[in-house]
Design a protein around this motif. Sequence first.
Motif, PDB file in Angstrom:
ATOM      1  N   GLN A 184     -17.483  16.231-165.611  1.00  0.00           N
ATOM      2  CA  GLN A 184     -16.129  16.049-165.072  1.00  0.00           C
ATOM      3  C   GLN A 184     -16.045  16.546-163.619  1.00  0.00           C
ATOM      4  O   GLN A 184     -15.400  15.910-162.776  1.00  0.00           O
ATOM      5  CB  GLN A 184     -15.107  16.800-165.943  1.00  0.00           C
ATOM      6  CG  GLN A 184     -13.697  16.484-165.542  1.00  0.00           C
ATOM      7  CD  GLN A 184     -12.694  17.297-166.343  1.00  0.00           C
ATOM      8  OE1 GLN A 184     -12.521  18.492-166.134  1.00  0.00           O
ATOM      9  NE2 GLN A 184     -12.046  16.644-167.290  1.00  0.00           N
ATOM     10  N   ALA A 242     -11.870  22.907-166.281  1.00  0.00           N
ATOM     11  CA  ALA A 242     -11.641  21.802-165.345  1.00  0.00           C
ATOM     12  C   ALA A 242     -11.524  22.334-163.917  1.00  0.00           C
ATOM     13  O   ALA A 242     -11.136  23.479-163.702  1.00  0.00           O
ATOM     14  CB  ALA A 242     -10.362  21.086-165.741  1.00  0.00           C
ATOM     15  N   TRP A 259     -18.257  19.362-171.569  1.00  0.00           N
ATOM     16  CA  TRP A 259     -17.765  18.208-170.807  1.00  0.00           C
ATOM     17  C   TRP A 259     -17.560  18.522-169.326  1.00  0.00           C
ATOM     18  O   TRP A 259     -17.369  17.627-168.498  1.00  0.00           O
ATOM     19  CB  TRP A 259     -16.420  17.724-171.382  1.00  0.00           C
ATOM     20  CG  TRP A 259     -15.467  18.870-171.674  1.00  0.00           C
ATOM     21  CD1 TRP A 259     -15.303  19.497-172.877  1.00  0.00           C
ATOM     22  CD2 TRP A 259     -14.585  19.543-170.754  1.00  0.00           C
ATOM     23  NE1 TRP A 259     -14.383  20.523-172.757  1.00  0.00           N
ATOM     24  CE2 TRP A 259     -13.918  20.564-171.467  1.00  0.00           C
ATOM     25  CE3 TRP A 259     -14.289  19.375-169.389  1.00  0.00           C
ATOM     26  CZ2 TRP A 259     -12.987  21.420-170.881  1.00  0.00           C
ATOM     27  CZ3 TRP A 259     -13.364  20.222-168.804  1.00  0.00           C
ATOM     28  CH2 TRP A 259     -12.726  21.232-169.545  1.00  0.00           C
ATOM     29  N   ASP A 292     -14.981  14.367-160.474  1.00  0.00           N
ATOM     30  CA  ASP A 292     -13.892  14.805-159.580  1.00  0.00           C
ATOM     31  C   ASP A 292     -14.339  14.754-158.118  1.00  0.00           C
ATOM     32  O   ASP A 292     -13.610  14.292-157.247  1.00  0.00           O
ATOM     33  CB  ASP A 292     -13.487  16.261-159.891  1.00  0.00           C
ATOM     34  CG  ASP A 292     -12.743  16.417-161.213  1.00  0.00           C
ATOM     35  OD1 ASP A 292     -12.217  15.416-161.736  1.00  0.00           O
ATOM     36  OD2 ASP A 292     -12.705  17.558-161.724  1.00  0.00           O
ATOM     37  N   SER A 312      -8.722  16.107-162.885  1.00  0.00           N
ATOM     38  CA  SER A 312      -8.865  15.017-163.859  1.00  0.00           C
ATOM     39  C   SER A 312      -7.492  14.523-164.316  1.00  0.00           C
ATOM     40  O   SER A 312      -7.298  13.339-164.586  1.00  0.00           O
ATOM     41  CB  SER A 312      -9.678  15.484-165.058  1.00  0.00           C
ATOM     42  OG  SER A 312      -9.101  16.648-165.602  1.00  0.00           O
TER      43      SER A 312
END
Length: 313
Positions: A55, A13, A51, A59, A252
């Motif tokens: 993402q 992430a 993913w 973002d 996220s």
Amino acid sequence: MITGRLAPSPTGAQHLGNARTFLLAYWSVRRSGGSLRLRIEDVDSPRVKPWAAQQAIDDLQWLGIDWDGEPIVQTERLDLYHTALDQLIANNSVYPCTCSRKDIAEAASAPHESTFRGEGPVYPGTCSHWQSGDTLPPEGSFCWRFRARDATIEFDDLVLGRQSCNPAQTLGDFPVTQKTGSPSYQLAVVVDDADQVVTEIVRGDDLVASTFRQLDLINALGYEVPSYAHVPLVTGPDGRRLAKRHGDTRLSHFRERGVAPERIVGWAANSAGLIDTRGPVTATELISSFGWQQLNRNPVVVDDTEFAPPSTP
Ligand code: GLU
């Protein structure tokens, strides 16, 4: 006119530190009326998460950052990297290297650690006798390793000022492919930056050592040298680079908890020294306030309580 780029790696992430770097790249380009490209850096396949690319895009959009043209994805451009590799092979700038990490650590009687933190030992040169045209070791048993230049390389960083290094002495020869044949980060980035005609690279100051390697590659491939802005990293309260141990600082996570993106933008701009308050403010509103000379050059400390929702009575 400046062309900049956003280059998220979908290996996990994106967190507050990434947001700050993306915003600085965005403000610099938009302030100059230049163009901004988006590139998904997914050649580091074992660590890529399926993913994470979408993402990262979500973002960026949530933060109010826009870019020009379609995003490019490195794994869709492997031919380009192979063409550049062929050029390096023909130039004798690279050689096949069959060493394992263990071989490298053991080869030198006193392994010589790079003076850049976290860059590992300087390659001792075991396989460097190979010359273009010599027989190749069996397929799959070697990576291509770049011959680092034994000369001082210098560049003027927009944030850090003049930087200099002798890549051969300080960093050593480095891989431009993995043993599987897939290109390394260093090769892919240099080829993409040249292909997208990127003129300004904004990224974390943990990548200064990579910049010297990339300048060396740019020279070997005959590309134009871009300008660089290495921005201070965001750290946790313990002074270490922002990571899971500092709690959940994923964008996220804030997004899902309903934190307004203007608060993140305000924090980023305030910590960068661009505004005196912490906002809230939109990314677009701050374009005209941006200037590299204002940038706060110190590491920025943050933790996951930074954007805690107001406590409910
Ligand atoms: N993909 C790298 C990252 O997410 C950035 C590399 C670069 O800016 O050259 O840290």
